[in-house]
Design a protein around this motif. Structure first.
Motif, PDB file in Angstrom:
ATOM      1  N   ALA A 140     -46.131 -84.613 -41.867  1.00  0.00           N
ATOM      2  CA  ALA A 140     -46.221 -83.497 -42.810  1.00  0.00           C
ATOM      3  C   ALA A 140     -46.667 -83.971 -44.191  1.00  0.00           C
ATOM      4  CB  ALA A 140     -44.878 -82.781 -42.906  1.00  0.00           C
ATOM      5  N   MET A 141     -46.295 -85.195 -44.596  1.00  0.00           N
ATOM      6  CA  MET A 141     -46.624 -85.709 -45.921  1.00  0.00           C
ATOM      7  C   MET A 141     -47.952 -86.455 -45.955  1.00  0.00           C
ATOM      8  SD  MET A 141     -42.938 -87.038 -47.348  1.00  0.00           S
ATOM      9  CE  MET A 141     -42.821 -88.352 -46.136  1.00  0.00           C
ATOM     10  N   ALA A 142     -48.527 -86.753 -44.771  1.00  0.00           N
ATOM     11  CA  ALA A 142     -49.764 -87.536 -44.721  1.00  0.00           C
ATOM     12  C   ALA A 142     -50.903 -86.773 -45.414  1.00  0.00           C
ATOM     13  CB  ALA A 142     -50.124 -87.831 -43.264  1.00  0.00           C
ATOM     14  N   PRO A 143     -51.885 -87.518 -46.030  1.00  0.00           N
ATOM     15  CA  PRO A 143     -51.946 -88.991 -46.114  1.00  0.00           C
ATOM     16  C   PRO A 143     -51.308 -89.550 -47.376  1.00  0.00           C
ATOM     17  CG  PRO A 143     -54.014 -88.062 -46.845  1.00  0.00           C
ATOM     18  CD  PRO A 143     -53.131 -86.883 -46.504  1.00  0.00           C
ATOM     19  N   ALA A 144     -50.834 -88.654 -48.264  1.00  0.00           N
ATOM     20  CA  ALA A 144     -50.346 -89.123 -49.563  1.00  0.00           C
ATOM     21  C   ALA A 144     -49.032 -89.878 -49.457  1.00  0.00           C
ATOM     22  CB  ALA A 144     -50.197 -87.941 -50.519  1.00  0.00           C
ATOM     23  N   ILE A 172     -25.864 -84.317 -40.324  1.00  0.00           N
ATOM     24  CA  ILE A 172     -26.919 -85.283 -40.610  1.00  0.00           C
ATOM     25  C   ILE A 172     -28.163 -84.488 -40.983  1.00  0.00           C
ATOM     26  CG2 ILE A 172     -28.247 -87.238 -39.747  1.00  0.00           C
ATOM     27  CD1 ILE A 172     -26.080 -87.556 -37.567  1.00  0.00           C
ATOM     28  N   ALA A 173     -28.641 -84.692 -42.239  1.00  0.00           N
ATOM     29  CA  ALA A 173     -29.793 -83.940 -42.737  1.00  0.00           C
ATOM     30  C   ALA A 173     -30.954 -84.894 -42.989  1.00  0.00           C
ATOM     31  CB  ALA A 173     -29.439 -83.197 -44.018  1.00  0.00           C
ATOM     32  N   VAL A 174     -32.148 -84.496 -42.510  1.00  0.00           N
ATOM     33  CA  VAL A 174     -33.376 -85.251 -42.746  1.00  0.00           C
ATOM     34  C   VAL A 174     -34.276 -84.375 -43.617  1.00  0.00           C
ATOM     35  CG1 VAL A 174     -35.385 -86.358 -41.714  1.00  0.00           C
ATOM     36  CG2 VAL A 174     -33.182 -86.431 -40.527  1.00  0.00           C
ATOM     37  N   SER A 175     -34.571 -84.841 -44.854  1.00  0.00           N
ATOM     38  CA  SER A 175     -35.397 -84.067 -45.778  1.00  0.00           C
ATOM     39  C   SER A 175     -36.583 -84.902 -46.220  1.00  0.00           C
ATOM     40  CB  SER A 175     -34.583 -83.609 -46.989  1.00  0.00           C
ATOM     41  OG  SER A 175     -33.945 -84.705 -47.604  1.00  0.00           O
ATOM     42  N   ASP A 176     -37.651 -84.207 -46.625  1.00  0.00           N
ATOM     43  CA  ASP A 176     -38.867 -84.908 -47.056  1.00  0.00           C
ATOM     44  C   ASP A 176     -39.445 -84.210 -48.267  1.00  0.00           C
ATOM     45  OD1 ASP A 176     -40.812 -82.795 -46.294  1.00  0.00           O
ATOM     46  OD2 ASP A 176     -40.236 -83.295 -44.248  1.00  0.00           O
ATOM     47  N   THR A 177     -40.472 -84.811 -48.844  1.00  0.00           N
ATOM     48  CA  THR A 177     -41.141 -84.250 -50.021  1.00  0.00           C
ATOM     49  C   THR A 177     -42.503 -83.687 -49.651  1.00  0.00           C
ATOM     50  OG1 THR A 177     -41.983 -86.460 -50.564  1.00  0.00           O
ATOM     51  CG2 THR A 177     -39.925 -85.786 -51.614  1.00  0.00           C
ATOM     52  N   GLY A 178     -42.619 -83.187 -48.438  1.00  0.00           N
ATOM     53  CA  GLY A 178     -43.868 -82.593 -47.977  1.00  0.00           C
ATOM     54  C   GLY A 178     -43.993 -81.140 -48.395  1.00  0.00           C
ATOM     55  N   PRO A 179     -44.926 -80.393 -47.781  1.00  0.00           N
ATOM     56  CA  PRO A 179     -45.184 -78.998 -48.182  1.00  0.00           C
ATOM     57  C   PRO A 179     -44.123 -78.014 -47.705  1.00  0.00           C
ATOM     58  CG  PRO A 179     -46.591 -79.616 -46.341  1.00  0.00           C
ATOM     59  CD  PRO A 179     -45.875 -80.861 -46.763  1.00  0.00           C
ATOM     60  N   GLY A 180     -43.208 -78.436 -46.848  1.00  0.00           N
ATOM     61  CA  GLY A 180     -42.186 -77.523 -46.337  1.00  0.00           C
ATOM     62  C   GLY A 180     -42.671 -76.730 -45.134  1.00  0.00           C
ATOM     63  N   PHE A 181     -41.774 -75.908 -44.577  1.00  0.00           N
ATOM     64  CA  PHE A 181     -42.090 -75.096 -43.401  1.00  0.00           C
ATOM     65  C   PHE A 181     -42.780 -73.803 -43.821  1.00  0.00           C
ATOM     66  CE2 PHE A 181     -38.317 -77.469 -41.846  1.00  0.00           C
ATOM     67  CZ  PHE A 181     -38.886 -78.059 -40.731  1.00  0.00           C
ATOM     68  N   SER A 182     -43.740 -73.374 -43.013  1.00  0.00           N
ATOM     69  CA  SER A 182     -44.301 -72.037 -43.200  1.00  0.00           C
ATOM     70  C   SER A 182     -43.275 -71.009 -42.717  1.00  0.00           C
ATOM     71  CB  SER A 182     -45.589 -71.898 -42.384  1.00  0.00           C
ATOM     72  OG  SER A 182     -45.294 -71.942 -40.991  1.00  0.00           O
ATOM     73  N   GLU A 198     -34.815 -75.433 -42.869  1.00  0.00           N
ATOM     74  CA  GLU A 198     -34.843 -74.755 -44.161  1.00  0.00           C
ATOM     75  C   GLU A 198     -35.818 -75.478 -45.082  1.00  0.00           C
ATOM     76  OE1 GLU A 198     -31.100 -75.065 -46.249  1.00  0.00           O
ATOM     77  OE2 GLU A 198     -30.618 -76.926 -45.209  1.00  0.00           O
ATOM     78  N   ASN A 199     -36.196 -74.792 -46.153  1.00  0.00           N
ATOM     79  CA  ASN A 199     -37.002 -75.381 -47.208  1.00  0.00           C
ATOM     80  C   ASN A 199     -36.144 -75.629 -48.440  1.00  0.00           C
ATOM     81  OD1 ASN A 199     -39.522 -75.519 -45.915  1.00  0.00           O
ATOM     82  ND2 ASN A 199     -39.914 -73.347 -46.308  1.00  0.00           N
ATOM     83  N   THR A 200     -36.437 -76.714 -49.139  1.00  0.00           N
ATOM     84  CA  THR A 200     -35.771 -77.047 -50.394  1.00  0.00           C
ATOM     85  C   THR A 200     -36.815 -77.003 -51.504  1.00  0.00           C
ATOM     86  OG1 THR A 200     -36.190 -79.426 -50.267  1.00  0.00           O
ATOM     87  CG2 THR A 200     -34.269 -78.581 -49.066  1.00  0.00           C
ATOM     88  N   PRO A 201     -36.394 -77.105 -52.766  1.00  0.00           N
ATOM     89  CA  PRO A 201     -37.394 -77.122 -53.851  1.00  0.00           C
ATOM     90  C   PRO A 201     -38.396 -78.263 -53.740  1.00  0.00           C
ATOM     91  CG  PRO A 201     -35.207 -76.666 -54.726  1.00  0.00           C
ATOM     92  CD  PRO A 201     -35.016 -77.018 -53.292  1.00  0.00           C
ATOM     93  N   THR A 202     -38.047 -79.323 -52.980  1.00  0.00           N
ATOM     94  CA  THR A 202     -38.944 -80.485 -52.906  1.00  0.00           C
ATOM     95  C   THR A 202     -39.614 -80.646 -51.544  1.00  0.00           C
ATOM     96  OG1 THR A 202     -37.058 -81.887 -52.298  1.00  0.00           O
ATOM     97  CG2 THR A 202     -37.620 -81.738 -54.640  1.00  0.00           C
ATOM     98  N   GLY A 203     -39.303 -79.826 -50.563  1.00  0.00           N
ATOM     99  CA  GLY A 203     -39.919 -79.994 -49.248  1.00  0.00           C
ATOM    100  C   GLY A 203     -39.117 -79.349 -48.147  1.00  0.00           C
ATOM    101  N   ALA A 204     -39.165 -79.945 -46.951  1.00  0.00           N
ATOM    102  CA  ALA A 204     -38.474 -79.398 -45.775  1.00  0.00           C
ATOM    103  C   ALA A 204     -37.197 -80.174 -45.509  1.00  0.00           C
ATOM    104  CB  ALA A 204     -39.386 -79.468 -44.550  1.00  0.00           C
ATOM    105  N   ARG A 205     -36.242 -79.516 -44.848  1.00  0.00           N
ATOM    106  CA  ARG A 205     -35.014 -80.192 -44.451  1.00  0.00           C
ATOM    107  C   ARG A 205     -34.574 -79.652 -43.090  1.00  0.00           C
ATOM    108  NH1 ARG A 205     -30.564 -80.842 -48.711  1.00  0.00           N
ATOM    109  NH2 ARG A 205     -30.548 -78.565 -48.744  1.00  0.00           N
ATOM    110  N   ILE A 206     -34.184 -80.579 -42.201  1.00  0.00           N
ATOM    111  CA  ILE A 206     -33.633 -80.222 -40.887  1.00  0.00           C
ATOM    112  C   ILE A 206     -32.236 -80.818 -40.807  1.00  0.00           C
ATOM    113  CG2 ILE A 206     -33.892 -80.434 -38.394  1.00  0.00           C
ATOM    114  CD1 ILE A 206     -36.869 -80.684 -38.779  1.00  0.00           C
TER     115      ILE A 206
END
Length: 634
Positions: free
Chosen positions: A427-431, A449-459, A500-508
């Motif tokens: 989701a964050m590729a290539p940056a 257990i939560a896995v979050s990223d700084t990508g564009p988030g879920f549509s 869910e989406n967070t202000p910085t990306g997606a979280r599962i």
């Protein structure tokens, strides 16, 4: 003035003239009104057509007569339908009675309570449905042409005007009935001309392919279906216009549904093709069943090829794990020897993981909870995943309050988390960016257990359908099964998954039951194993856990020793010399004391599947044995 009694007789007489069966039950589930066709259609005795007859009596009569097919428990079947009636909702259904007649049943609730139901015999209609599917448009055209011919004949033959008008009315009714039947079909029936423009539709396109237009007659197919979907179907259209009937299957990209489309040429009398008849059906469940059948065949083949080898290999690994574990625990062991012992144990465990993977192909996955320190498991996962994530991705792990061992199955959890890490990376590729794994307790009941990223988030669509099988946002590069696998494995463990989406990306977020690995009290264990080396190693594991051990090599010895009053647990191999198995022994002892089995047989084996108690897969470690005892002897 008409008296109430006269009005009631007039109403009943009118109802009796209706060719459909009708019944009205009040809010107390008692018959209020029915007509003569209701009694005739279901061949009911007079007593069941009188006002006040309980709904349960009628249902019981029909079930006992066989109208609902074979029923194991009649009373259960009766009260199940009574319960459904109490929660009555508008419905339409079709069912085939024991006499072979097909009845359409349409029911609606009444404002005063109760409900009214209309029954229509549609046996003849059902017999013609196959023909109507392929030729509904042609029939509609023929009806209109016949109606026009009849009108012309009326003008030419005044003497027969009345008869021809009646024929015209009947043909119009046939057309309406034909359209009604096609609109009841759970498929889209349509016709397009040579310019791919719809000339007929039964208004089911939006049900088969959600998001499509409801009324498409007069529209180009590309506009009605969408450019992407039409591009997938156009080769089939072209083949049909060339005179070749064909069937194609596509995945409807907006919904992920699997659609089967039958395309039949519309031939004219001169041998040309005027257009194409279309029959589109949703076969998503069928496609999933085909995939499951293929996987089942793979499992069966793998089981046949590997079960014997896996059995012997598992026994060898059990011995190796036991001996090297004892060596590793020896006091004053030279550092070099300790390193060799640890390396040998790691290799043996990798062999056990290989057997697990073979078993996952050849049989259903079983939960194998172990005493695990979650922080250690997550850091091991990070060490394994970082080379795959790449230099552009930073992975951070935070745990809180999870320093003591808890019971969980580490294999599926690691698989799920690795899947989420790779999805976040993509989701964050290539940056690139940051991925964070956070774990903590929730009210002493759950571990989250939560896995979050700084990508564009879920549509919005991914938030709603991300856990559905075959749903993917990666186009042709994704299978759509990754998050579905995470969901299935988490549900198997008794947990939940939240997107869910967070202000910085997606979280599962995965939420699993929190079970602390409590130390077991020492007890006397009866160990039943015919292999001397395996028995010696399992004995040392049990003693290392603080338990005392007595041993048996046959079922007869075990049955004699099992009567000793101090035995707290029986741990037996499944396959033992003689006709009696460990499963037979477990059945004899279950309920009298704590019983568990161990085996090298794969999870899909029928003997193993018949065990009435927990089964430990060989090879196993002391921690896995401790987890088995903790679960079996609670």
């Amino acid at each position: 003035m008409t008296t109430d009694d006269t009005r009631e007789r007039l109403t009943q007489a009118g109802l009796n003239l209706i060719q459909q069966a009708l019944s009205i039950f009040d809010s107390d589930l008692r018959l209020a009104v029915s007509n003569r066709e209701y009694q005739r259609m279901f061949d009911l005795p007079e007593a069941l057509t009188r006002p006040g007859t309980p709904f349960s009596d009628t249902i019981r009569y029909l079930i006992e007569r066989g109208d609902y097919g074979p029923v194991a428990d009649i009373e259960e079947a009766v009260w199940s339908r009574v319960d459904q009636a109490r929660a009555f909702e508008p419905h339409y259904m079709e069912r085939t009675r024991a006499n072979g007649r097909t009845i359409a049943v349409e029911g609606s609730p009444l404002p005063q309570g109760g409900w009214v139901t209309v029954y229509t015999d549609i046996t003849e209609i059902k017999r013609q449905e196959a023909l109507l599917r392929a030729h509904s448009a042609e029939l509609s055209e023929q009806v209109l042409e016949n109606a026009e011919r009849l009108a012309q004949a009326n003008r030419a033959l005044g003497a027969t005007n009345a008869a021809l008008e009646e024929a015209k009315r009947e043909l119009t009714m046939i057309e309406a009935r034909t359209r009604q039947v096609t609109e009841m079909m759970p498929a889209h029936i349509a016709h397009v001309d040579r310019d791919f423009r719809y000339t007929f539709s039964n208004r089911k396109l939006s049900e088969v392919m959600p998001g499509s237009l409801l009324d498409v007659v007069g529209l180009p197919a590309a506009e009605a279906l969408g450019t992407e979907t039409f591009a997938r179907i156009e080769p089939g259209f072209s083949r049909a216009l060339a005179g070749e009937a064909n069937v194609i299957e596509i995945t409807h990209a907006p919904t992920g549904r699997r659609i089967r489309i039958a395309l039949t040429p519309d031939r004219d009398g001169a041998g040309g093709v005027n257009g194409v008849y279309i029959l589109s059906t949703d076969v998503t469940h069928e496609a999933q069943a085909r995939a499951a059948l293929a996987q089942s065949s793979k499992r069966e083949l793998a089981a046949q090829l590997t079960s014997g080898l896996a059995h012997d290999f598992a026994n060898l690994l059990t011995i190796i794990l036991g001996l090297q574990g004892r060596l590793e625990r020896m006091a004053h062991l030279p550092p070099e020897a300790a390193e060799i012992a640890r390396s040998t144990l790691a290799a043996a465990r990798r062999g056990g993981m290989l057997l697990d993977r073979i078993a996952a192909i050849s049989g259903p996955r079983e939960l194998r909870p172990q005493a695990v320190v979650l922080g250690d498991l997550l850091h091991d996962l990070a060490a394994m995943a970082r080379p795959t994530l790449g230099a552009a991705v930073t992975l951070d792990i935070f745990t809180a309050g999870l320093d003591t061992p808890i019971l969980l199955d580490p294999g599926p959890l690691q698989d799920s988390l690795l899947n989420l890490l790779l999805n976040a990376r993509d989701a964050m590729a290539p940056a690139g960016g940051y991925i964070t794994i956070e774990a903590h307790e929730v009210r002493d009941t759950w571990v989250e257990i939560a896995v979050s990223d700084t990508g564009p988030g879920f549509s919005p669509e991914a938030l709603e359908r991300g856990l559905d099988p075959f749903f993917t946002t990666k186009g042709g590069e994704g299978s759509g099964l990754g998050l579905s696998m995470v969901y299935d494995q988490t549900k198997l463990a008794g947990g939940t998954v939240r997107l869910e989406n967070t202000p910085t990306g997606a979280r599962i977020t995965l939420r699993l039951p929190l079970r602390h690995a409590e130390p077991q009290r020492p007890m006397l264990v009866l160990l039943v194993e015919d292999d001397d080396d395996i028995r010696a190693n399992v004995r040392e594991m049990l003693r290392g856990l603080g338990h005392s051990v007595i041993e048996a090599t046959t079922i007869a010895e075990a049955q004699a020793l099992a009567n000793l009053p101090d035995i707290g647990m029986v741990l037996s191999d499944v396959q033992l010399p003689g006709a009696t198995t460990g499963v037979d022994l477990a059945r004899q002892l279950t309920g009298r004391r704590c019983v568990a089995l161990m085996t090298s047989l794969p999870p899909g084996d029928s003997l193993r599947a018949s065990a009435p108690c927990p089964v430990l897969q060989k090879p196993f470690t002391q921690a896995e044995l401790a987890a088995l005892i903790a679960g079996a002897c609670q």
